[in-house]
Design a protein around this motif. Structure first.
Motif, PDB file in Angstrom:
ATOM      1  N   THR A 179      35.911  70.352  44.870  1.00 23.72           N
ATOM      2  CA  THR A 179      37.310  70.085  44.541  1.00 23.72           C
ATOM      3  C   THR A 179      37.510  70.070  43.029  1.00 23.72           C
ATOM      4  O   THR A 179      36.733  69.478  42.283  1.00 23.72           O
ATOM      5  N   TRP A 180      38.565  70.716  42.592  1.00 23.69           N
ATOM      6  CA  TRP A 180      38.979  70.674  41.185  1.00 23.69           C
ATOM      7  C   TRP A 180      40.495  70.629  41.119  1.00 23.69           C
ATOM      8  O   TRP A 180      41.179  71.318  41.889  1.00 23.69           O
ATOM      9  N   LEU A 181      41.008  69.828  40.203  1.00 19.86           N
ATOM     10  CA  LEU A 181      42.453  69.714  40.004  1.00 19.86           C
ATOM     11  C   LEU A 181      42.755  69.713  38.517  1.00 19.86           C
ATOM     12  O   LEU A 181      42.056  69.069  37.726  1.00 19.86           O
ATOM     13  N   GLY A 182      43.809  70.417  38.144  1.00 23.64           N
ATOM     14  CA  GLY A 182      44.291  70.396  36.773  1.00 23.64           C
ATOM     15  C   GLY A 182      45.803  70.342  36.748  1.00 23.64           C
ATOM     16  O   GLY A 182      46.461  71.029  37.540  1.00 23.64           O
ATOM     17  N   GLY A 183      46.357  69.526  35.883  1.00 21.17           N
ATOM     18  CA  GLY A 183      47.803  69.380  35.839  1.00 21.17           C
ATOM     19  C   GLY A 183      48.316  69.188  34.432  1.00 21.17           C
ATOM     20  O   GLY A 183      47.653  68.572  33.588  1.00 21.17           O
ATOM     21  N   LEU A 184      49.505  69.731  34.157  1.00 22.11           N
ATOM     22  CA  LEU A 184      50.182  69.580  32.873  1.00 22.11           C
ATOM     23  C   LEU A 184      51.638  69.217  33.131  1.00 22.11           C
ATOM     24  O   LEU A 184      52.256  69.700  34.087  1.00 22.11           O
ATOM     25  N   SER A 185      52.199  68.388  32.271  1.00 24.10           N
ATOM     26  CA  SER A 185      53.622  68.067  32.384  1.00 24.10           C
ATOM     27  C   SER A 185      54.167  67.737  31.010  1.00 24.10           C
ATOM     28  O   SER A 185      53.434  67.261  30.122  1.00 24.10           O
ATOM     29  N   THR A 186      55.443  67.980  30.831  1.00 24.92           N
ATOM     30  CA  THR A 186      56.125  67.619  29.597  1.00 24.92           C
ATOM     31  C   THR A 186      57.557  67.229  29.920  1.00 24.92           C
ATOM     32  O   THR A 186      58.196  67.838  30.782  1.00 24.92           O
ATOM     33  N   GLY A 199      53.270  71.354  36.184  1.00 20.23           N
ATOM     34  CA  GLY A 199      52.524  72.287  37.010  1.00 20.23           C
ATOM     35  C   GLY A 199      51.178  71.701  37.371  1.00 20.23           C
ATOM     36  O   GLY A 199      50.558  70.990  36.572  1.00 20.23           O
ATOM     37  N   VAL A 200      50.734  71.946  38.587  1.00 24.13           N
ATOM     38  CA  VAL A 200      49.436  71.437  39.040  1.00 24.13           C
ATOM     39  C   VAL A 200      48.767  72.513  39.880  1.00 24.13           C
ATOM     40  O   VAL A 200      49.428  73.218  40.652  1.00 24.13           O
ATOM     41  N   PHE A 201      47.460  72.647  39.681  1.00 25.32           N
ATOM     42  CA  PHE A 201      46.666  73.563  40.502  1.00 25.32           C
ATOM     43  C   PHE A 201      45.521  72.770  41.109  1.00 25.32           C
ATOM     44  O   PHE A 201      44.805  72.062  40.396  1.00 25.32           O
ATOM     45  N   GLN A 202      45.375  72.883  42.419  1.00 31.66           N
ATOM     46  CA  GLN A 202      44.323  72.151  43.115  1.00 31.66           C
ATOM     47  C   GLN A 202      43.573  73.102  44.025  1.00 31.66           C
ATOM     48  O   GLN A 202      44.174  73.885  44.758  1.00 31.66           O
ATOM     49  N   ARG A 203      42.231  72.996  43.975  1.00 28.15           N
ATOM     50  CA  ARG A 203      41.389  73.876  44.787  1.00 28.15           C
ATOM     51  C   ARG A 203      40.263  73.042  45.391  1.00 28.15           C
ATOM     52  O   ARG A 203      39.685  72.185  44.727  1.00 28.15           O
ATOM     53  N   ASN A 221      46.120  75.482  46.045  1.00 29.70           N
ATOM     54  CA  ASN A 221      47.538  75.151  45.938  1.00 29.70           C
ATOM     55  C   ASN A 221      47.959  75.139  44.476  1.00 29.70           C
ATOM     56  O   ASN A 221      47.359  74.441  43.653  1.00 29.70           O
ATOM     57  N   GLY A 222      49.002  75.893  44.170  1.00 29.77           N
ATOM     58  CA  GLY A 222      49.620  75.851  42.852  1.00 29.77           C
ATOM     59  C   GLY A 222      51.084  75.480  42.994  1.00 29.77           C
ATOM     60  O   GLY A 222      51.826  76.122  43.761  1.00 29.77           O
ATOM     61  N   THR A 223      51.523  74.434  42.304  1.00 28.72           N
ATOM     62  CA  THR A 223      52.897  73.934  42.416  1.00 28.72           C
ATOM     63  C   THR A 223      53.501  73.774  41.030  1.00 28.72           C
ATOM     64  O   THR A 223      52.871  73.210  40.136  1.00 28.72           O
ATOM     65  N   VAL A 224      54.736  74.250  40.866  1.00 30.45           N
ATOM     66  CA  VAL A 224      55.456  74.145  39.596  1.00 30.45           C
ATOM     67  C   VAL A 224      56.807  73.491  39.867  1.00 30.45           C
ATOM     68  O   VAL A 224      57.495  73.855  40.836  1.00 30.45           O
ATOM     69  N   VAL A 245      55.882  76.884  45.121  1.00 30.42           N
ATOM     70  CA  VAL A 245      54.565  76.547  45.665  1.00 30.42           C
ATOM     71  C   VAL A 245      53.918  77.830  46.163  1.00 30.42           C
ATOM     72  O   VAL A 245      54.540  78.616  46.885  1.00 30.42           O
ATOM     73  N   ASN A 246      52.658  78.040  45.779  1.00 26.98           N
ATOM     74  CA  ASN A 246      51.880  79.172  46.262  1.00 26.98           C
ATOM     75  C   ASN A 246      50.543  78.627  46.755  1.00 26.98           C
ATOM     76  O   ASN A 246      49.817  78.005  45.985  1.00 26.98           O
ATOM     77  N   ARG A 247      50.230  78.851  48.032  1.00 28.80           N
ATOM     78  CA  ARG A 247      49.016  78.255  48.579  1.00 28.80           C
ATOM     79  C   ARG A 247      48.342  79.183  49.577  1.00 28.80           C
ATOM     80  O   ARG A 247      48.971  80.049  50.182  1.00 28.80           O
ATOM     81  N   LYS A 248      47.034  78.977  49.735  1.00 29.29           N
ATOM     82  CA  LYS A 248      46.228  79.678  50.732  1.00 29.29           C
ATOM     83  C   LYS A 248      45.337  78.644  51.403  1.00 29.29           C
ATOM     84  O   LYS A 248      44.633  77.892  50.725  1.00 29.29           O
ATOM     85  N   THR A 249      45.352  78.606  52.727  1.00 35.31           N
ATOM     86  CA  THR A 249      44.609  77.616  53.482  1.00 35.31           C
ATOM     87  C   THR A 249      43.762  78.297  54.543  1.00 35.31           C
ATOM     88  O   THR A 249      44.274  79.106  55.331  1.00 35.31           O
TER      89      THR A 249
END
Length: 637
Positions: A179-186, A199-203, A221-224, A245-249
């Motif tokens: 599992t890896w997650l990265g997120g940015l916000s302003t 924006g956040v990307f989680q895998r 999952n990528g969400t903006v 939201v763009n995701r693949k499961t």
């Protein structure tokens, strides 16, 4: 299982109690929570003025408890049950008060987010990122929120910008199962405008959700999110929202001849895009308020399985206008009257038919609010839906809240009706030799009520709320099978019944220690098609409970927390090849974690989920995740 729950609760309390002993001087005064507005009706109101059963989860709570999916936050809410198909990100159903998943409406920043084809929201793709608060209303809400709000509403509000400067955040997290997650916000703004972008990307590599093979089932999952507000004049404000939201499961298939789940390379890709634009005008010193809003949702799904590729595309467009006028009636009396019009158009295109289906609805809605002597508050509403594909519907709602003078007691009650429209798939779906839709279905109808008492003790240090609820369901849509196991949906005769008790207690006076406990008893039964004995609804436990405890110390720089989730025994349906009821055992989950603020900029955090490696199933035939660990960093600048 009682021993498991007792031991788990003792572990959590020992954890936070031990931390408390290290710093008895911290937080001498109890925490005072500010009043939060709840989206109860066409116009917001303060919590104490709402007669409905509600829960508010703040973004601060979500962040501090390191919750990564909204569905996991809902596990701690009374009346809710969550069913996930195996790994994080997999298809996740949420039910409230024994109702079906498509009878719960999900709204994100003013946009109805339920899937257009199935009518149900898949919580597997809803990452808990950049959320300001989640407002949860239980009971029939169709009068103010329309169809699919028969059992309740989850209103998710993301963070907005600030007009006194700019602030940005960055975080990253790694953990078990790749599992890896990265997120940015302003967020920021200036005179007359504000903005928020995140924006956040989680895998996750996942794990094998079946009992055969060794292929792991992961999720990406990528969400903006974007949110903007502009003051066009001192009395006129424009706001806009955008979410993508763009995701693949990965999926594993289930054999409908043996009910066994087995390793496959199945997967689903989905793309969700929603947006809204609104205008708010105030006049007469705020007594007259007008609001207009347009919104849109586009959902595209690709499914790849051993049977080949299929896809569907669904769209929903909404437009609304409402005007509210408030005035004093003298002697501490305040009235507010609101009227509105709503328009909705939905379209659905399935790959197997290469045809686009559509339906339209027009609605008129009215609301009255009354305040009397700052102690008794009432809310009433009436709605008429005009549908072009099925019967029109009329719904109504009434609720009241009474703060008994010279006491710490508040009584609350609500009663109303709700509807759930047939889904596009139920009306027009078609799978050769397997499923045939029914365009003549009627909307499901329901009457529900609840009554409760909220009691505060020790200067609001302890708050206890007990609510009894009762709700029926008519014209329930169910699937029937013929001798060749071909299926089609029909409206059942008779009633399905649901009733129960919700209890919550919050403690906040132990010098930095806060604790919330909940318990729900739910009896939900469905009317069989043949008129035989009622059956217990599947994937809904009769008994459910939770405990959430946290302790903050060392000048608020260190925080430790623990969660205990108890889910009682349930039933599910297995197909071999006909449907048959099967039991799902009770389970207890324990999650613990903590965080340390290195300085005003940097914070370190970590958590362990399913601490005791509980082996359980939420859906028959699908494995669940064992003990997992995660750690990360957060920076604010």
């Amino acid at each position: 299982m009682t021993k498991q729950l007792t031991g788990a609760a003792a572990l959590v309390l020992t954890l936070v109690g031990g931390a408390q002993a290290q710093d008895t001087a911290a937080n001498e005064q109890p925490t005072k929570l500010e009043k939060i507005l709840v989206s109860d009706g066409l116009t917001p109101t303060e919590q104490r003025k709402s007669g409905r059963a509600f829960t508010v989860i703040t973004g601060d709570q979500i962040e501090k408890n390191q919750i990564r999916y909204v569905a996991d936050a809902l596990r701690l809410v009374p009346g809710f049950s969550v069913s996930r198909t195996g790994a994080s990100g997999g298809l996740t159903q949420v039910r409230v008060r024994g109702a079906e998943g498509n009878q719960l409406l999900v709204v994100i920043d003013g946009v109805e987010a339920n899937d257009v084809s199935q009518g149900e929201f898949d919580f597997g793709g809803l990452v808990a990122d950049d959320i300001e608060r989640i407002e949860i209303l239980r009971g029939p809400q169709s009068t103010f929120w329309g169809a699919n709000a028969m059992a309740g509403v989850i209103n998710i509000i993301t963070k907005k910008g600030s007009r006194d400067g700019a602030v940005s955040n960055a975080r990253t997290e790694v953990g078990s199962d790749g599992t890896w997650l990265g997120g940015l916000s302003t967020r920021g703004g200036g005179e007359g405008y504000d903005y928020a972008l995140s924006g956040v990307f989680q895998r996750t590599g996942g794990f094998n959700v079946s009992d055969t093979g060794s292929e792991d089932d992961g999720d990406r999952n990528g969400t903006v999110n974007g949110k903007f507000t502009f003051d066009l004049s001192p009395d006129l404000q424009l706001d806009a929202t955008l979410r993508a939201v763009n995701r693949k499961t990965d999926l594993d298939a289930q054999d409908y001849m043996t009910a066994l789940t087995y390793d496959t390379l199945d997967y689903t890709r989905s793309r969700e895009l929603s947006s809204s634009l609104g205008l708010t005008h105030s006049a007469l010193d705020g007594d007259l308020t007008q609001k207009a809003r347009v919104s849109g949702l586009d959902v595209h799904r690709d499914n790849v399985s051993g049977f080949g590729r299929s896809w569907n595309d669904g769209n929903r467009y909404n437009g609304s206008y409402q005007a509210s006028y408030g005035f004093d009636g003298g002697d501490g009396i305040r009235h507010q009257i609101t009227g509105g019009y709503e328009w909705q158009r939905e379209t659905f295109t399935p790959s197997h038919l290469q045809q686009t289906f559509s339906r339209n609805a027009h609605s008129l809605v009215g609301e009255y609010r009354g305040e009397f002597a700052d102690q008794f508050f009432v809310n009433a509403g009436l709605r008429r839906d005009f549908n072009d594909r099925f019967e029109d519907a009329t719904t109504w709602s009434l609720s009241a809240s009474w703060e008994i003078p010279d006491s710490e007691t508040r009584l609350h009650a609500s009663v109303g009706t709700g509807v759930t429209n047939p889904t596009f798939y139920e009306q027009f779906g078609y799978i050769p030799g397997t499923f045939i839709g029914n365009p003549y279905l009627k909307p499901e109808e329901s009457l529900g009520w609840d009554i409760g008492v909220e009691q505060r003790f020790f200067d609001d240090g302890l708050t206890v709320d007990v609510t009894y609820f009762d709700q029926n369901l008519k014209n329930e849509i169910a699937t029937v099978y013929d001798a060749s196991f071909r299926s089609t949906p029909v409206n059942r005769s008779g009633e399905s019944l649901r009733h129960g008790v919700e209890v919550s207690a919050t403690v906040d006076f132990f010098k930095g220690l806060t604790t919330t406990a909940t318990y729900t008893y739910t009896a939900s039964s469905e009317q069989t098609l043949a008129g035989g004995p009622r059956l217990q609804e599947v994937r809904r436990p009769r008994h459910a409970a939770s405990l959430d405890a946290a302790y903050v110390f060392h000048d608020d720089r260190i925080r430790v927390f623990g969660e205990v989730i108890l889910n009682g025994r349930m039933q599910d349906v297995a197909y071999w090849p006909g449907p048959e009821r099967v039991p799902l055992g009770a389970y207890t989950l324990v999650n613990v974690g903590g965080s340390f603020k290195v300085n005003d900029t940097l914070e370190i955090f970590g958590r362990v989920d399913n601490l005791f490696d509980e082996d359980y199933e939420e859906i028959y035939g699908y494995n669940t995740q064992g003990v997992t660990a995660f750690a990360g960093l957060k920076a604010s600048f």
